[in-house]
Design a protein around this motif. Structure first.
Motif, PDB file in Angstrom:
ATOM      1  N   ARG A 254       0.829  -1.212   0.000  1.00  0.00           N
ATOM      2  CA  ARG A 254       0.000   0.000   0.000  1.00  0.00           C
ATOM      3  C   ARG A 254       0.860   1.258   0.000  1.00  0.00           C
ATOM      4  O   ARG A 254       0.627   2.194  -0.774  1.00  0.00           O
ATOM      5  CB  ARG A 254      -0.948  -0.004   1.202  1.00  0.00           C
ATOM      6  CG  ARG A 254      -1.948  -1.142   1.192  1.00  0.00           C
ATOM      7  CD  ARG A 254      -3.114  -0.885   2.138  1.00  0.00           C
ATOM      8  NE  ARG A 254      -2.702  -0.662   3.505  1.00  0.00           N
ATOM      9  CZ  ARG A 254      -2.481  -1.607   4.404  1.00  0.00           C
ATOM     10  NH1 ARG A 254      -2.607  -2.883   4.053  1.00  0.00           N
ATOM     11  NH2 ARG A 254      -2.142  -1.318   5.643  1.00  0.00           N
ATOM     12  N   LEU A 255       1.883   1.288   0.879  1.00  0.00           N
ATOM     13  CA  LEU A 255       2.742   2.474   0.930  1.00  0.00           C
ATOM     14  C   LEU A 255       3.588   2.577  -0.330  1.00  0.00           C
ATOM     15  O   LEU A 255       3.843   3.682  -0.835  1.00  0.00           O
ATOM     16  CB  LEU A 255       3.631   2.407   2.169  1.00  0.00           C
ATOM     17  CG  LEU A 255       4.527   3.631   2.414  1.00  0.00           C
ATOM     18  CD1 LEU A 255       3.692   4.912   2.450  1.00  0.00           C
ATOM     19  CD2 LEU A 255       5.336   3.479   3.696  1.00  0.00           C
ATOM     20  N   GLU A 279      13.961  -1.028   9.121  1.00  0.00           N
ATOM     21  CA  GLU A 279      14.651  -1.375   7.880  1.00  0.00           C
ATOM     22  C   GLU A 279      13.919  -2.471   7.112  1.00  0.00           C
ATOM     23  O   GLU A 279      13.842  -2.441   5.884  1.00  0.00           O
ATOM     24  CB  GLU A 279      16.080  -1.823   8.209  1.00  0.00           C
ATOM     25  CG  GLU A 279      16.917  -2.107   6.963  1.00  0.00           C
ATOM     26  CD  GLU A 279      18.348  -2.460   7.299  1.00  0.00           C
ATOM     27  OE1 GLU A 279      19.103  -2.799   6.375  1.00  0.00           O
ATOM     28  OE2 GLU A 279      18.712  -2.411   8.498  1.00  0.00           O
ATOM     29  N   GLU A 280      13.364  -3.462   7.837  1.00  0.00           N
ATOM     30  CA  GLU A 280      12.660  -4.551   7.168  1.00  0.00           C
ATOM     31  C   GLU A 280      11.431  -4.045   6.425  1.00  0.00           C
ATOM     32  O   GLU A 280      11.165  -4.444   5.285  1.00  0.00           O
ATOM     33  CB  GLU A 280      12.253  -5.601   8.205  1.00  0.00           C
ATOM     34  CG  GLU A 280      11.588  -6.829   7.594  1.00  0.00           C
ATOM     35  CD  GLU A 280      11.244  -7.887   8.623  1.00  0.00           C
ATOM     36  OE1 GLU A 280      10.515  -8.842   8.276  1.00  0.00           O
ATOM     37  OE2 GLU A 280      11.701  -7.750   9.780  1.00  0.00           O
ATOM     38  N   PHE A 281      10.678  -3.136   7.063  1.00  0.00           N
ATOM     39  CA  PHE A 281       9.507  -2.564   6.400  1.00  0.00           C
ATOM     40  C   PHE A 281       9.925  -1.728   5.198  1.00  0.00           C
ATOM     41  O   PHE A 281       9.263  -1.731   4.151  1.00  0.00           O
ATOM     42  CB  PHE A 281       8.706  -1.724   7.393  1.00  0.00           C
ATOM     43  CG  PHE A 281       7.479  -1.078   6.825  1.00  0.00           C
ATOM     44  CD1 PHE A 281       6.505  -1.826   6.184  1.00  0.00           C
ATOM     45  CD2 PHE A 281       7.299   0.302   6.911  1.00  0.00           C
ATOM     46  CE1 PHE A 281       5.374  -1.235   5.650  1.00  0.00           C
ATOM     47  CE2 PHE A 281       6.175   0.907   6.379  1.00  0.00           C
ATOM     48  CZ  PHE A 281       5.222   0.138   5.746  1.00  0.00           C
ATOM     49  N   ALA A 282      11.026  -0.999   5.352  1.00  0.00           N
ATOM     50  CA  ALA A 282      11.521  -0.177   4.242  1.00  0.00           C
ATOM     51  C   ALA A 282      11.850  -1.036   3.030  1.00  0.00           C
ATOM     52  O   ALA A 282      11.594  -0.648   1.876  1.00  0.00           O
ATOM     53  CB  ALA A 282      12.751   0.621   4.690  1.00  0.00           C
ATOM     54  N   VAL A 283      12.402  -2.221   3.271  1.00  0.00           N
ATOM     55  CA  VAL A 283      12.726  -3.133   2.164  1.00  0.00           C
ATOM     56  C   VAL A 283      11.452  -3.578   1.452  1.00  0.00           C
ATOM     57  O   VAL A 283      11.391  -3.607   0.209  1.00  0.00           O
ATOM     58  CB  VAL A 283      13.502  -4.358   2.694  1.00  0.00           C
ATOM     59  CG1 VAL A 283      13.623  -5.418   1.598  1.00  0.00           C
ATOM     60  CG2 VAL A 283      14.878  -3.947   3.168  1.00  0.00           C
ATOM     61  N   SER A 284      10.398  -3.921   2.225  1.00  0.00           N
ATOM     62  CA  SER A 284       9.143  -4.361   1.608  1.00  0.00           C
ATOM     63  C   SER A 284       8.497  -3.220   0.806  1.00  0.00           C
ATOM     64  O   SER A 284       7.880  -3.458  -0.232  1.00  0.00           O
ATOM     65  CB  SER A 284       8.174  -4.865   2.675  1.00  0.00           C
ATOM     66  OG  SER A 284       7.729  -3.808   3.513  1.00  0.00           O
ATOM     67  N   VAL A 285       8.657  -1.992   1.290  1.00  0.00           N
ATOM     68  CA  VAL A 285       8.112  -0.840   0.561  1.00  0.00           C
ATOM     69  C   VAL A 285       8.868  -0.647  -0.749  1.00  0.00           C
ATOM     70  O   VAL A 285       8.268  -0.413  -1.804  1.00  0.00           O
ATOM     71  CB  VAL A 285       8.185   0.430   1.427  1.00  0.00           C
ATOM     72  CG1 VAL A 285       7.809   1.665   0.595  1.00  0.00           C
ATOM     73  CG2 VAL A 285       7.259   0.314   2.626  1.00  0.00           C
ATOM     74  N   ARG A 286      10.184  -0.743  -0.697  1.00  0.00           N
ATOM     75  CA  ARG A 286      10.990  -0.565  -1.908  1.00  0.00           C
ATOM     76  C   ARG A 286      10.625  -1.589  -2.986  1.00  0.00           C
ATOM     77  O   ARG A 286      10.611  -1.284  -4.177  1.00  0.00           O
ATOM     78  CB  ARG A 286      12.478  -0.661  -1.568  1.00  0.00           C
ATOM     79  CG  ARG A 286      13.063   0.617  -0.989  1.00  0.00           C
ATOM     80  CD  ARG A 286      14.592   0.533  -0.908  1.00  0.00           C
ATOM     81  NE  ARG A 286      15.163   1.837  -0.642  1.00  0.00           N
ATOM     82  CZ  ARG A 286      15.330   2.342   0.570  1.00  0.00           C
ATOM     83  NH1 ARG A 286      14.942   1.627   1.630  1.00  0.00           N
ATOM     84  NH2 ARG A 286      15.853   3.535   0.726  1.00  0.00           N
TER      85      ARG A 286
END
Length: 396
Positions: A254-255, A279-286
């Motif tokens: 979504r993000l 960092e883990e969430f940032a990877v999924s967003v990327r």
């Protein structure tokens, strides 16, 4: 008595409305009605000189006996009747009822068939059979929350074959189910899926798990239908027990979709902050972000003409003229290479005449191209290369 005046009835029939049998209710299998004075127990002494039924005898038959006669007649004529869709208890009672019936004379048969034909002629509207059929008819017409609640209240078994429900799940959900079960159960699940869906499920499984499950398939030769049915019911029950989620996509997806449409400066600012917080969430967003630079990596060359058809040439010219970064330039060359040579030459000429493009105009053109491509993906007109394919090609 001439044999050609009889219809043998080793009956096999169940309940329900049987596609509009009106008053021929199949819900109550009592003792078989007398068939024209003929002993239902067999030929023996029951035939003892008694006459077979005349047409009026059909009125003395129960609705279930009439329905049994009609179904047997249809089966004799080679009609396909989906009796397996009836609930198990009705299939059982139907089979028992058919086993109790023997002979019906032609007059009674013609009388029952005529009554059935009259009932069909008077049918004006046929509703789904029970709550399960109603839910199937209303799916997509009522809210998902209401539909899910009614399904749970009705029970999984009322929706027919649980494996049909499981086959509708996306491969990643099937992989999650398989990992939560024993290897033997996962092997049965893999075996019941269509080959394409099974292959997709394996892709979403870790290598060691996939190897154990595929080997376990060799141990399923002696699995009984009852076992497979119980496994299907258990897995389907787990699916139905899941809470009804408000969002279909993960938070990262979504993000990522939001940042895809955002200006590059704001996108970089948000991602930098996410790296510091999670960092883990940032990877999924990327992974979920789609930018102009990624078009050449994720799009198949043969799909470029489909994208070009839904874009205006001025937007393409603006985007290509704005592209200066190495990755953006690679996407521009990818698009030009896979469109018609005449259009590519025209766009190059316009780009040369365009000169410098303002950032706001360039990013707006990027956004239009990306949105158009995402729309084509959503409608199924094109299919992007998976991240796994990108990684394999990069390593190769």
């Amino acid at each position: 008595m001439p044999q050609d005046d009889m219809l043998a009835l080793p009956m096999d029939l169940g309940g329900g409305d049987m596609g509009g049998m009106g008053g021929m209710d199949m819900g109550d299998f009592a003792a078989p009605a007398p068939l024209g004075g003929l002993d239902a127990g067999g030929f023996g002494g029951g035939m003892g000189g008694g006459a077979l039924a005349n047409p009026a005898a059909a009125s003395g038959l129960s609705g279930k006996a009439k329905a049994a006669i009609i179904v047997r007649l249809l089966l004799n004529e080679g009609a396909e009747i989906p009796l397996e869709e009836l609930p198990d208890d009705l299939q059982l009672e139907l089979t028992q009822q058919m086993g109790r019936m023997r002979i019906v004379d032609r007059d009674t048969l013609n009388s029952v068939a005529g009554e059935f034909a009259d009932l069909l002629d008077n049918v004006g509207l046929h509703f789904p059979n029970g709550l399960a059929g109603a839910l199937s008819a209303m799916e997509g017409k009522i809210s998902r929350h209401t539909h899910t609640r009614l399904r749970r209240e009705a029970g999984v078994r009322q929706f027919g074959d649980p494996w049909e429900r499981l086959k509708q799940l996306p491969p990643e959900d099937l992989a999650e189910l398989a990992q939560a079960e024993s290897t033997e159960v996962a092997a049965v699940l893999l075996s019941k899926l269509d080959t394409a869906k099974a292959a997709q499920m394996l892709i979403h499984l870790p290598g060691p798990v996939a190897r154990r499950i595929t080997y376990a398939v060799s141990q399923t030769a002696n699995v009984t239908p009852d076992t497979v049915d119980r496994i299907g019911l258990s897995l389907a029950a787990q699916v139905e027990a899941r809470p009804d989620l408000a969002f279909d996509q993960t938070p990262g997806q979504r993000l990522g979709a939001v940042l895809t449409e955002a200006a590059a400066a704001k996108r970089d600012e948000v991602l930098t902050a996410l790296d510091e917080e999670d960092e883990e969430f940032a990877v999924s967003v990327r992974k979920a972000i789609f930018t102009y630079a990624l078009v050449s990596e994720r799009m198949k060359p043969l799909d470029v003409p489909k994208l070009i058809r839904v874009l205006s040439q001025p937007d393409l010219v603006t985007a290509i003229a704005f592209a200066t970064d190495e990755e953006d330039v690679a996407t521009s060359e990818f698009l030009l290479k896979n469109m018609s040579s005449r259009m590519a030459d025209n766009i190059r000429e316009e780009v040369a005449e365009r000169g410098k493009v303002k950032r706001s105009d360039g990013e707006a053109a990027y956004s239009l191209i990306i949105s158009a491509m995402r729309d084509l993906v959503a409608t199924g007109e094109i299919e992007l290369k998976s991240l796994e394919e990108d990684e394999e090609q990069g390593s190769g």
